[in-house]
Design a protein around this motif. Sequence first.
Motif, PDB file in Angstrom:
ATOM      1  N   ALA A 124       0.625  -1.003   0.178  1.00  0.00           N
ATOM      2  CA  ALA A 124       0.072   0.215  -0.414  1.00  0.00           C
ATOM      3  C   ALA A 124       1.112   1.726   0.087  1.00  0.00           C
ATOM      4  O   ALA A 124       0.372   1.903  -0.373  1.00  0.00           O
ATOM      5  CB  ALA A 124      -1.099  -0.290   1.441  1.00  0.00           C
ATOM      6  N   ALA A 125       2.010   0.885   0.718  1.00  0.00           N
ATOM      7  CA  ALA A 125       2.890   2.193   0.354  1.00  0.00           C
ATOM      8  C   ALA A 125       4.489   2.216   0.113  1.00  0.00           C
ATOM      9  O   ALA A 125       4.772   0.545  -0.722  1.00  0.00           O
ATOM     10  CB  ALA A 125       3.148   2.774   2.409  1.00  0.00           C
ATOM     11  N   PRO A 126       5.193   2.867  -0.570  1.00  0.00           N
ATOM     12  CA  PRO A 126       6.423   2.680  -1.260  1.00  0.00           C
ATOM     13  C   PRO A 126       7.510   1.036  -0.688  1.00  0.00           C
ATOM     14  O   PRO A 126       7.368   2.073   1.103  1.00  0.00           O
ATOM     15  CB  PRO A 126       6.783   4.113  -1.261  1.00  0.00           C
ATOM     16  N   LEU A 127       7.718   1.222  -1.214  1.00  0.00           N
ATOM     17  CA  LEU A 127       8.898  -0.205  -0.213  1.00  0.00           C
ATOM     18  C   LEU A 127      10.051   0.615   0.130  1.00  0.00           C
ATOM     19  O   LEU A 127      10.354   1.236  -0.636  1.00  0.00           O
ATOM     20  CB  LEU A 127       8.844  -1.486  -1.220  1.00  0.00           C
ATOM     21  N   GLN A 128      10.358   0.214   1.632  1.00  0.00           N
ATOM     22  CA  GLN A 128      11.475   0.739   1.490  1.00  0.00           C
ATOM     23  C   GLN A 128      13.362   0.632   1.166  1.00  0.00           C
ATOM     24  O   GLN A 128      12.790  -1.069   0.979  1.00  0.00           O
ATOM     25  CB  GLN A 128      11.952   0.797   3.541  1.00  0.00           C
ATOM     26  N   PRO A 129      13.403   1.016   0.583  1.00  0.00           N
ATOM     27  CA  PRO A 129      14.379   0.523  -0.165  1.00  0.00           C
ATOM     28  C   PRO A 129      16.090  -0.033   0.806  1.00  0.00           C
ATOM     29  O   PRO A 129      16.695  -1.448  -0.166  1.00  0.00           O
ATOM     30  CB  PRO A 129      15.327   2.299  -1.007  1.00  0.00           C
ATOM     31  N   GLU A 130      15.947  -0.336   1.377  1.00  0.00           N
ATOM     32  CA  GLU A 130      16.880  -1.251   2.415  1.00  0.00           C
ATOM     33  C   GLU A 130      16.132  -2.390   2.171  1.00  0.00           C
ATOM     34  O   GLU A 130      16.758  -3.457   2.179  1.00  0.00           O
ATOM     35  CB  GLU A 130      16.781  -0.657   3.579  1.00  0.00           C
ATOM     36  N   ALA A 131      14.251  -2.409   2.456  1.00  0.00           N
ATOM     37  CA  ALA A 131      13.875  -3.974   2.438  1.00  0.00           C
ATOM     38  C   ALA A 131      14.222  -4.481   0.971  1.00  0.00           C
ATOM     39  O   ALA A 131      14.410  -5.498   0.820  1.00  0.00           O
ATOM     40  CB  ALA A 131      12.737  -3.848   2.817  1.00  0.00           C
ATOM     41  N   VAL A 132      14.119  -3.402  -0.320  1.00  0.00           N
ATOM     42  CA  VAL A 132      14.079  -4.290  -1.552  1.00  0.00           C
ATOM     43  C   VAL A 132      15.617  -4.559  -1.318  1.00  0.00           C
ATOM     44  O   VAL A 132      15.784  -5.571  -2.172  1.00  0.00           O
ATOM     45  CB  VAL A 132      14.355  -3.136  -2.610  1.00  0.00           C
TER      46      VAL A 132
ATOM     47  N   VAL B 110      23.138 -12.484 -11.705  1.00  0.00           N
ATOM     48  CA  VAL B 110      22.942 -10.923 -11.025  1.00  0.00           C
ATOM     49  C   VAL B 110      21.455 -10.654 -11.259  1.00  0.00           C
ATOM     50  O   VAL B 110      20.650 -11.236 -11.792  1.00  0.00           O
ATOM     51  CB  VAL B 110      23.768 -10.546 -12.036  1.00  0.00           C
ATOM     52  N   ALA B 111      21.365  -9.219 -10.653  1.00  0.00           N
ATOM     53  CA  ALA B 111      20.054  -8.342  -9.968  1.00  0.00           C
ATOM     54  C   ALA B 111      19.986  -7.043 -10.936  1.00  0.00           C
ATOM     55  O   ALA B 111      21.139  -6.920 -10.045  1.00  0.00           O
ATOM     56  CB  ALA B 111      19.550  -9.115  -9.079  1.00  0.00           C
ATOM     57  N   GLY B 112      19.125  -6.967 -10.657  1.00  0.00           N
ATOM     58  CA  GLY B 112      17.997  -5.539 -11.055  1.00  0.00           C
ATOM     59  C   GLY B 112      17.957  -5.119 -10.290  1.00  0.00           C
ATOM     60  O   GLY B 112      16.595  -6.264 -10.079  1.00  0.00           O
ATOM     61  N   THR B 113      17.020  -4.229 -10.119  1.00  0.00           N
ATOM     62  CA  THR B 113      15.379  -3.858  -9.479  1.00  0.00           C
ATOM     63  C   THR B 113      15.310  -2.107  -9.941  1.00  0.00           C
ATOM     64  O   THR B 113      16.511  -1.150  -9.726  1.00  0.00           O
ATOM     65  CB  THR B 113      15.997  -3.244  -7.785  1.00  0.00           C
ATOM     66  N   GLY B 114      13.789  -2.011  -9.952  1.00  0.00           N
ATOM     67  CA  GLY B 114      13.619  -0.448 -10.540  1.00  0.00           C
ATOM     68  C   GLY B 114      12.833   0.178  -9.196  1.00  0.00           C
ATOM     69  O   GLY B 114      12.827  -0.149  -8.605  1.00  0.00           O
ATOM     70  N   THR B 115      12.917   1.360 -10.373  1.00  0.00           N
ATOM     71  CA  THR B 115      12.082   2.110  -8.476  1.00  0.00           C
ATOM     72  C   THR B 115      10.555   1.890  -8.552  1.00  0.00           C
ATOM     73  O   THR B 115       9.623   0.835  -9.617  1.00  0.00           O
ATOM     74  CB  THR B 115      11.802   3.496  -9.350  1.00  0.00           C
ATOM     75  N   SER B 116       9.389   1.966  -7.886  1.00  0.00           N
ATOM     76  CA  SER B 116       8.338   1.802  -7.564  1.00  0.00           C
ATOM     77  C   SER B 116       8.003   2.563  -8.493  1.00  0.00           C
ATOM     78  O   SER B 116       7.603   3.752  -9.159  1.00  0.00           O
ATOM     79  CB  SER B 116       8.124   2.131  -5.996  1.00  0.00           C
ATOM     80  N   VAL B 117       6.108   2.309  -9.209  1.00  0.00           N
ATOM     81  CA  VAL B 117       5.552   2.893 -10.034  1.00  0.00           C
ATOM     82  C   VAL B 117       4.131   3.022  -9.431  1.00  0.00           C
ATOM     83  O   VAL B 117       3.844   2.020  -8.819  1.00  0.00           O
ATOM     84  CB  VAL B 117       5.579   2.195 -11.206  1.00  0.00           C
TER      85      VAL B 117
ATOM     86  N   PHE C 151      29.678  -2.579 -12.637  1.00  0.00           N
ATOM     87  CA  PHE C 151      29.439  -1.994 -11.099  1.00  0.00           C
ATOM     88  C   PHE C 151      30.001  -3.276 -10.761  1.00  0.00           C
ATOM     89  O   PHE C 151      29.321  -4.488 -11.001  1.00  0.00           O
ATOM     90  CB  PHE C 151      27.842  -1.542 -10.963  1.00  0.00           C
ATOM     91  N   PRO C 152      30.642  -3.627  -9.483  1.00  0.00           N
ATOM     92  CA  PRO C 152      31.876  -4.556  -8.655  1.00  0.00           C
ATOM     93  C   PRO C 152      29.903  -5.897  -8.231  1.00  0.00           C
ATOM     94  O   PRO C 152      30.584  -6.562  -8.165  1.00  0.00           O
ATOM     95  CB  PRO C 152      32.093  -4.127  -7.593  1.00  0.00           C
ATOM     96  N   GLN C 153      29.168  -4.927  -7.451  1.00  0.00           N
ATOM     97  CA  GLN C 153      28.335  -5.453  -6.969  1.00  0.00           C
ATOM     98  C   GLN C 153      27.421  -6.442  -8.061  1.00  0.00           C
ATOM     99  O   GLN C 153      27.113  -6.410  -9.169  1.00  0.00           O
ATOM    100  CB  GLN C 153      27.323  -4.918  -5.704  1.00  0.00           C
ATOM    101  N   ASN C 154      26.505  -7.981  -7.106  1.00  0.00           N
ATOM    102  CA  ASN C 154      25.731  -8.304  -8.314  1.00  0.00           C
ATOM    103  C   ASN C 154      24.623  -7.717  -8.208  1.00  0.00           C
ATOM    104  O   ASN C 154      23.967  -8.571  -8.612  1.00  0.00           O
ATOM    105  CB  ASN C 154      25.804 -10.379  -8.061  1.00  0.00           C
ATOM    106  N   ALA C 155      24.568  -6.812  -7.143  1.00  0.00           N
ATOM    107  CA  ALA C 155      22.930  -6.103  -7.312  1.00  0.00           C
ATOM    108  C   ALA C 155      22.722  -5.318  -7.614  1.00  0.00           C
ATOM    109  O   ALA C 155      23.533  -4.456  -6.418  1.00  0.00           O
ATOM    110  CB  ALA C 155      21.881  -7.013  -5.969  1.00  0.00           C
ATOM    111  N   VAL C 156      22.508  -4.477  -8.173  1.00  0.00           N
ATOM    112  CA  VAL C 156      22.172  -3.532  -8.496  1.00  0.00           C
ATOM    113  C   VAL C 156      21.117  -1.808  -8.982  1.00  0.00           C
ATOM    114  O   VAL C 156      20.198  -2.996  -9.324  1.00  0.00           O
ATOM    115  CB  VAL C 156      22.788  -2.681 -10.137  1.00  0.00           C
ATOM    116  N   PRO C 157      20.652  -1.280  -8.006  1.00  0.00           N
ATOM    117  CA  PRO C 157      19.816  -1.010  -7.981  1.00  0.00           C
ATOM    118  C   PRO C 157      19.496   0.264  -9.349  1.00  0.00           C
ATOM    119  O   PRO C 157      20.083   1.545  -9.631  1.00  0.00           O
ATOM    120  CB  PRO C 157      19.106   0.207  -6.863  1.00  0.00           C
TER     121      PRO C 157
END
Length: 395
Positions: free
Chosen positions: A221-229, A251-258, A282-288
């Motif tokens: 119901a509310a935007p998810l917190q970046p740290e939780a994602v 590897v993973a990528g995350t998008g912004t909330s819509v 980017f060195p990390q395997n998960a990038v927002p």
Amino acid sequence: MPGDEIQRAVDELAHRLRRSVVINDPAVHLLYTSPHFGDEDEVRIRAVLQRDAGTKAIGHVLAQGVTTWTTAGVIPPNDELGMKARVCVPIRWRGELLGLLIVMDADGSLTTGELAGIDQVARDVAPVMSAQSTTYDAAREQTVLDLLTGEPAVRRRALADLAPRDTDRFTTAIALIVRRAEAAAPAHVETALRNALQAPFAPAQLLAVDGRRGFLLVGSAAPLQPEAVRMRTAGILERVRDLAAGHFDCVAGTGTSVPGLDRAHESVEQALLAARAAGSLFPQNAVPWTDLGAYGPLLRIPPERLTPDALPAEIQRLLAVDRDGTLTDSLRAYLDHACLAPAAADALHIHRTTLYYRLGRISDLTGLDLTDGRTRLVLHLGLTMLTMMDADLRQ
């Protein structure tokens, strides 16, 4: 009841063989189990007590290619996991894999006749399992894929097919991309992705797997917190890594909330672009997506269009006179450090006089004016494109 009939078949087989028996679903989740017969190992004990053998054990099983087997095969022991050898018979109905019938066989002593009996049980329970199949809903997954990656008209049809309760949730996309999977069976890859994405995360979530790509759309119901994602994404990658058993990486990528599923494809596009940057740019395997900065717009250039001919003329002139890459690396460090020579020299581990000499050589050999702001912008943009080209080649 069908479940009682299958359980009875498992118990009868186990008592006849005096061996521990289980039936797992295609993702190696426990469905039915017999009592122990003194042959249990650490993996079996955990599976019975926790209803989960653990991702590393599941990965070891999947890595043998069991989801593609049509006849009995041996799952080898794994001392690191405390896992003894097993015989596995796929349970299929009209070609569809419904489950895995697994019998403990630590010393390889099952006879030909006993193997035939195990195979017969697999055939007997197949139609019963088909009637209560717990396999994933392929049609719904395709609808989700249409919603996330289809053309506008396809997305509209998919949105109409989804339940109304799914369409008004706040959505954030997580995209997984599997790389270096040449040694893995496609079924292993898809099973690992689907397994890793299924754990509950938010009040509403949709998932789909398309070959080497997995998508998770989460809503609240509310935007998810970046740290939780971020934490959720890290957990998914860890689970995939265990399930891969060394046969591929992810590897993973995350998008912004819509605000709503009608715009979910926007978050998915961002997530896919971010995943393209993960582990390379980017060195990390998960990038927002929000961490991409200037790479974000440039990543919209398809990899096949990122060729030497696409580089700015200024960069092409530099590359033509810089055979060993020393001048290019020096210029990149200089521009990355906001044209502050001392900081760039420190990063290159050279004296600043040496850096000034190299910058002078660039100007002399190419005719470029490094004091001009527009020239610096074009060069920095071109060098960033060059970095992306190198990263795409390594994937």
